[in-house]
Design a protein around this motif. Sequence first.
Motif, PDB file in Angstrom:
ATOM      1  N   ARG A 136       0.859  -1.196   0.000  1.00  6.58           N
ATOM      2  CA  ARG A 136       0.000   0.000   0.000  1.00  6.58           C
ATOM      3  C   ARG A 136       0.887   1.234   0.000  1.00  6.58           C
ATOM      4  N   VAL A 137       1.018   1.835  -1.155  1.00  8.56           N
ATOM      5  CA  VAL A 137       1.943   2.958  -1.320  1.00  8.56           C
ATOM      6  C   VAL A 137       1.186   4.283  -1.207  1.00  8.56           C
ATOM      7  N   VAL A 138       1.642   5.125  -0.298  1.00 12.46           N
ATOM      8  CA  VAL A 138       1.116   6.491  -0.196  1.00 12.46           C
ATOM      9  C   VAL A 138       1.965   7.331  -1.138  1.00 12.46           C
ATOM     10  N   TYR A 139       1.324   8.042  -2.052  1.00 12.97           N
ATOM     11  CA  TYR A 139       2.098   8.810  -3.020  1.00 12.97           C
ATOM     12  C   TYR A 139       1.484  10.185  -3.229  1.00 12.97           C
ATOM     13  N   VAL A 140       2.245  11.021  -3.914  1.00 10.45           N
ATOM     14  CA  VAL A 140       1.810  12.383  -4.217  1.00 10.45           C
ATOM     15  C   VAL A 140       2.052  12.647  -5.705  1.00 10.45           C
ATOM     16  N   SER A 141       1.552  13.781  -6.184  1.00 13.05           N
ATOM     17  CA  SER A 141       1.773  14.140  -7.590  1.00 13.05           C
ATOM     18  C   SER A 141       2.754  15.308  -7.654  1.00 13.05           C
ATOM     19  N   PRO A 142       3.313  15.576  -8.825  1.00 10.98           N
ATOM     20  CA  PRO A 142       4.239  16.713  -8.949  1.00 10.98           C
ATOM     21  C   PRO A 142       3.561  18.054  -8.640  1.00 10.98           C
ATOM     22  N   GLU A 143       2.235  18.074  -8.745  1.00 11.24           N
ATOM     23  CA  GLU A 143       1.475  19.308  -8.492  1.00 11.24           C
ATOM     24  C   GLU A 143       1.192  19.525  -7.000  1.00 11.24           C
ATOM     25  N   THR A 144       1.410  18.493  -6.188  1.00 11.15           N
ATOM     26  CA  THR A 144       1.184  18.613  -4.740  1.00 11.15           C
ATOM     27  C   THR A 144       2.124  19.681  -4.182  1.00 11.15           C
ATOM     28  N   THR A 145       1.635  20.479  -3.266  1.00 13.53           N
ATOM     29  CA  THR A 145       2.485  21.524  -2.673  1.00 13.53           C
ATOM     30  C   THR A 145       3.329  20.930  -1.543  1.00 13.53           C
ATOM     31  N   VAL A 146       4.398  21.619  -1.228  1.00 12.34           N
ATOM     32  CA  VAL A 146       5.266  21.212  -0.117  1.00 12.34           C
ATOM     33  C   VAL A 146       4.457  21.155   1.176  1.00 12.34           C
ATOM     34  N   ALA A 147       3.591  22.143   1.387  1.00 12.93           N
ATOM     35  CA  ALA A 147       2.779  22.189   2.611  1.00 12.93           C
ATOM     36  C   ALA A 147       1.876  20.958   2.708  1.00 12.93           C
ATOM     37  N   ALA A 148       1.220  20.600   1.590  1.00  8.35           N
ATOM     38  CA  ALA A 148       0.318  19.441   1.593  1.00  8.35           C
ATOM     39  C   ALA A 148       1.096  18.145   1.820  1.00  8.35           C
ATOM     40  N   ALA A 149       2.263  18.014   1.182  1.00  8.89           N
ATOM     41  CA  ALA A 149       3.095  16.814   1.352  1.00  8.89           C
ATOM     42  C   ALA A 149       3.567  16.685   2.796  1.00  8.89           C
ATOM     43  N   ALA A 150       3.913  17.815   3.409  1.00 11.18           N
ATOM     44  CA  ALA A 150       4.351  17.804   4.813  1.00 11.18           C
ATOM     45  C   ALA A 150       3.225  17.301   5.703  1.00 11.18           C
ATOM     46  N   ASP A 151       1.989  17.709   5.411  1.00 12.76           N
ATOM     47  CA  ASP A 151       0.827  17.241   6.183  1.00 12.76           C
ATOM     48  C   ASP A 151       0.639  15.735   6.038  1.00 12.76           C
ATOM     49  N   ILE A 152       0.759  15.239   4.797  1.00  8.35           N
ATOM     50  CA  ILE A 152       0.600  13.796   4.539  1.00  8.35           C
ATOM     51  C   ILE A 152       1.671  13.002   5.292  1.00  8.35           C
ATOM     52  N   MET A 153       2.920  13.474   5.193  1.00 12.90           N
ATOM     53  CA  MET A 153       4.023  12.778   5.867  1.00 12.90           C
ATOM     54  C   MET A 153       3.801  12.744   7.372  1.00 12.90           C
ATOM     55  N   ARG A 154       3.361  13.868   7.924  1.00 11.23           N
ATOM     56  CA  ARG A 154       3.134  13.931   9.368  1.00 11.23           C
ATOM     57  C   ARG A 154       1.982  13.001   9.768  1.00 11.23           C
ATOM     58  N   ASP A 155       0.879  13.070   9.021  1.00 11.37           N
ATOM     59  CA  ASP A 155      -0.300  12.259   9.358  1.00 11.37           C
ATOM     60  C   ASP A 155      -0.038  10.767   9.243  1.00 11.37           C
ATOM     61  N   LYS A 156       0.763  10.368   8.254  1.00 15.99           N
ATOM     62  CA  LYS A 156       0.998   8.936   8.008  1.00 15.99           C
ATOM     63  C   LYS A 156       2.290   8.434   8.656  1.00 15.99           C
ATOM     64  N   GLY A 157       3.059   9.349   9.252  1.00 14.88           N
ATOM     65  CA  GLY A 157       4.325   8.946   9.880  1.00 14.88           C
ATOM     66  C   GLY A 157       5.360   8.479   8.868  1.00 14.88           C
ATOM     67  N   LEU A 158       5.422   9.135   7.711  1.00 13.24           N
ATOM     68  CA  LEU A 158       6.350   8.736   6.645  1.00 13.24           C
ATOM     69  C   LEU A 158       7.469   9.758   6.502  1.00 13.24           C
ATOM     70  N   ARG A 159       8.621   9.293   6.027  1.00 12.91           N
ATOM     71  CA  ARG A 159       9.754  10.194   5.819  1.00 12.91           C
ATOM     72  C   ARG A 159      10.033  10.426   4.327  1.00 12.91           C
ATOM     73  N   ARG A 160       9.358   9.625   3.474  1.00 11.78           N
ATOM     74  CA  ARG A 160       9.586   9.756   2.031  1.00 11.78           C
ATOM     75  C   ARG A 160       8.305   9.403   1.292  1.00 11.78           C
ATOM     76  N   LEU A 161       8.112  10.024   0.146  1.00 13.15           N
ATOM     77  CA  LEU A 161       6.921   9.744  -0.664  1.00 13.15           C
ATOM     78  C   LEU A 161       7.311   9.656  -2.135  1.00 13.15           C
ATOM     79  N   PRO A 162       6.851   8.608  -2.832  1.00 14.09           N
ATOM     80  CA  PRO A 162       7.058   8.576  -4.279  1.00 14.09           C
ATOM     81  C   PRO A 162       6.138   9.606  -4.946  1.00 14.09           C
ATOM     82  N   VAL A 163       6.622  10.185  -6.038  1.00 16.25           N
ATOM     83  CA  VAL A 163       5.830  11.156  -6.796  1.00 16.25           C
ATOM     84  C   VAL A 163       5.387  10.456  -8.081  1.00 16.25           C
TER      85      VAL A 163
END
Length: 172
Positions: A11-38
């Motif tokens: 189950r891969v949590v991922y983001v798109s190139p259009e995702t903002t840094v702020a939104a990605a930071a929220d996802i990482m914090r909420d899911k406890g992740l240190r890296r996300l594939p784009v």
Amino acid sequence: NMAVKDFMTKRVVYVSPETTVAAAADIMRDKGLRRLPVIEHDKLVGLITEGTMAEASPSKATSLSIYEMNYLLNKTKLGDIMIKNVLTVSKYASLEDAIYQNKVGVLPVVDNDQISGIITDKDVFRAFLEISGYGQAGIRIGLEVPDTPRVLEKIANLIASENLNIERTIVA
């Protein structure tokens, strides 16, 4: 042979190139992740890590107000700061290959441009514990044996004569 597919996180949590840094930071914090594939159009196009985001974030020493900083983080897109040359591994590769290739603590699992999982340092540690029989019933014995003919046969016969069973062997 232990294949990556047997130990990867599916189950891969991922983001798109259009995702903002702020939104990605929220996802990482909420899911406890240190890296996300784009991912873009179902293809892996980059990787974002805590490090790449920290480098993109304005330094606290700057004279930016909190509003300016928030504006910048909400405006900056991951496509502009992501790591583009991402090391990947095939799901059919051996776990040993994945460990050897893994320099950043994470390898997206990609075959024919399709991402099917991700293998992280945590997955590798879990695999090691599984292989070593950690947490399973039984007795673990480490043997250092001389390099003489039929020595393993003698050990196996001795164990069998005690009506015991060899569950797994790891030869180092």
